[in-house]
Design a protein around this motif. Structure first.
Motif, PDB file in Angstrom:
ATOM      1  N   GLY A 127       1.267  -0.970   0.786  1.00 19.14           N
ATOM      2  CA  GLY A 127       0.125   0.013  -0.533  1.00 19.14           C
ATOM      3  C   GLY A 127       1.007   1.396  -0.395  1.00 19.14           C
ATOM      4  N   ASP A 165      -4.229   0.696   0.897  1.00 20.01           N
ATOM      5  CA  ASP A 165      -4.178  -0.298   1.507  1.00 20.01           C
ATOM      6  C   ASP A 165      -4.733  -1.363   0.764  1.00 20.01           C
ATOM      7  OD1 ASP A 165      -4.101  -1.645   4.419  1.00 20.01           O
ATOM      8  OD2 ASP A 165      -4.982  -2.316   3.307  1.00 20.01           O
ATOM      9  N   SER A 213      -8.854  -2.910  -3.713  1.00 14.75           N
ATOM     10  CA  SER A 213      -8.250  -2.958  -3.151  1.00 14.75           C
ATOM     11  C   SER A 213      -7.944  -4.839  -4.911  1.00 14.75           C
ATOM     12  CB  SER A 213      -6.378  -3.028  -3.206  1.00 14.75           C
ATOM     13  OG  SER A 213      -5.328  -3.125  -3.972  1.00 14.75           O
ATOM     14  N   PRO A 228       0.270  -3.108   4.639  1.00 13.10           N
ATOM     15  CA  PRO A 228      -0.472  -2.651   4.768  1.00 13.10           C
ATOM     16  C   PRO A 228      -0.288  -1.186   4.641  1.00 13.10           C
ATOM     17  CG  PRO A 228       0.283  -3.076   7.719  1.00 13.10           C
ATOM     18  CD  PRO A 228       1.239  -3.448   5.893  1.00 13.10           C
ATOM     19  N   GLY A 229      -1.116   0.025   3.903  1.00 10.04           N
ATOM     20  CA  GLY A 229      -0.609   1.449   3.485  1.00 10.04           C
ATOM     21  C   GLY A 229      -1.658   2.199   4.102  1.00 10.04           C
ATOM     22  N   SER A 274      -4.996   4.454   4.420  1.00  7.51           N
ATOM     23  CA  SER A 274      -6.096   4.059   2.627  1.00  7.51           C
ATOM     24  C   SER A 274      -6.820   5.578   3.115  1.00  7.51           C
ATOM     25  CB  SER A 274      -7.395   3.196   3.748  1.00  7.51           C
ATOM     26  OG  SER A 274      -7.386   3.360   5.234  1.00  7.51           O
TER      27      SER A 274
END
Length: 260
Positions: free
Chosen positions: A10, A104, A109, A131-132, A134
């Motif tokens: 992400g 994320d 996604s 994870p990123g 969001s």
């Protein structure tokens, strides 16, 4: 066969400095960078986000993969097959592939489909997920509207897949986040009017990006079509959670304190 590692990464909601340190390290180390885009001629938003921070990595291959913004399985499957085949060619050579995704990788996604397909195509493959940040977390940061306090409940809906049950959702949840607005803005405004919540809603497009747009009177945009980065956040009450019952008591305490 010993496959290379597949990693979904992400890269955040848009601002280059919202990419995590782990994501940046994984992207720098990957031998192949897989970058999704919505058409053969369009740019990859994931690449646009990470390019200023990542820059050019010597020896790293970049492949741009097309995933059409379409709901028709007959159009999606052939495009996915082409993209997955291109990724597989690298994995079968033992190369590590980092699939960069906006926000994320586990929330609305394209990587979700790849993650499901990967074990079937490449048995025993190692899959990692980074994870990123969001867009769901970015919108509260730019609007000043918290998602939840104490016991409040949150609903997250992709508006482009229909808002027929929106009235019911608005009644059941304290905060509602509508993503991927598309052409559903008029229906959303209508539902909010019916629930008396139109003044509790804020429209945000491209949160944290240079093109960020915030509209606090959504009546003014009800004839517009939202892009895939457009969202509406609806908060029913300022305080309906754990602190709701504490506010009066805290106010009385403060008053007594000032009188002492």
């Amino acid at each position: 066969m010993n496959y290379g590692t597949l990693c979904g990464v992400g890269v955040g909601p848009g601002a280059p400095d919202l990419i995590t340190l782990r994501a940046l390290n994984v992207l720098k180390q990957a031998q192949v960078l897989a970058l999704p885009r919505s058409s053969d001629y369009g740019e990859s938003m994931a690449w646009k986000i990470l390019k200023p921070t990542l820059g050019e990595v010597p020896g790293q291959e970049r492949i741009f993969l097309t995933f059409p913004m379409n709901k028709d399985p007959e159009r999606l499957r052939p495009a996915w097959d082409v993209a997955f085949t291109a990724i597989g060619e690298r994995l079968e050579k033992g190369l590590s592939v980092a699939f960069a995704t906006e926000g994320d990788p586990s929330l609305f996604s394209t990587f979700i489909y790849l993650r499901r397909e990967a074990p079937l195509r490449w048995p025993g493959i190692r899959i990692e997920v980074v994870p990123g940040v969001s867009s769901i977390m970015a919108v509260p940061s730019v609007t000043g509207i918290p998602l939840a306090d104490g016991q409040e409940r949150i609903a997250i809906l992709p508006a482009s897949y229909g808002v027929e049950d929106l009235n019911q959702v608005l009644e059941l949840f304290d905060t509602v986040v509508l993503m991927k607005m598309g052409g559903e803005i008029p229906k959303v405004v209508q539902a909010l009017e019916q629930q008396g919540l139109v003044d509790r809603a804020v429209y945000v497009s491209k949160a944290t990006m240079a093109e960020e747009r915030i509209v606090r009177d959504i009546r003014t945009i009800q004839t517009e079509r939202g892009d895939c980065f457009a969202m509406i956040i609806v908060s029913r009450k300022e305080r309906s959670g754990l602190l709701a019952g504490l506010v009066p008591a805290m106010s009385r305490f403060a008053t007594r304190g000032s009188e002492a």
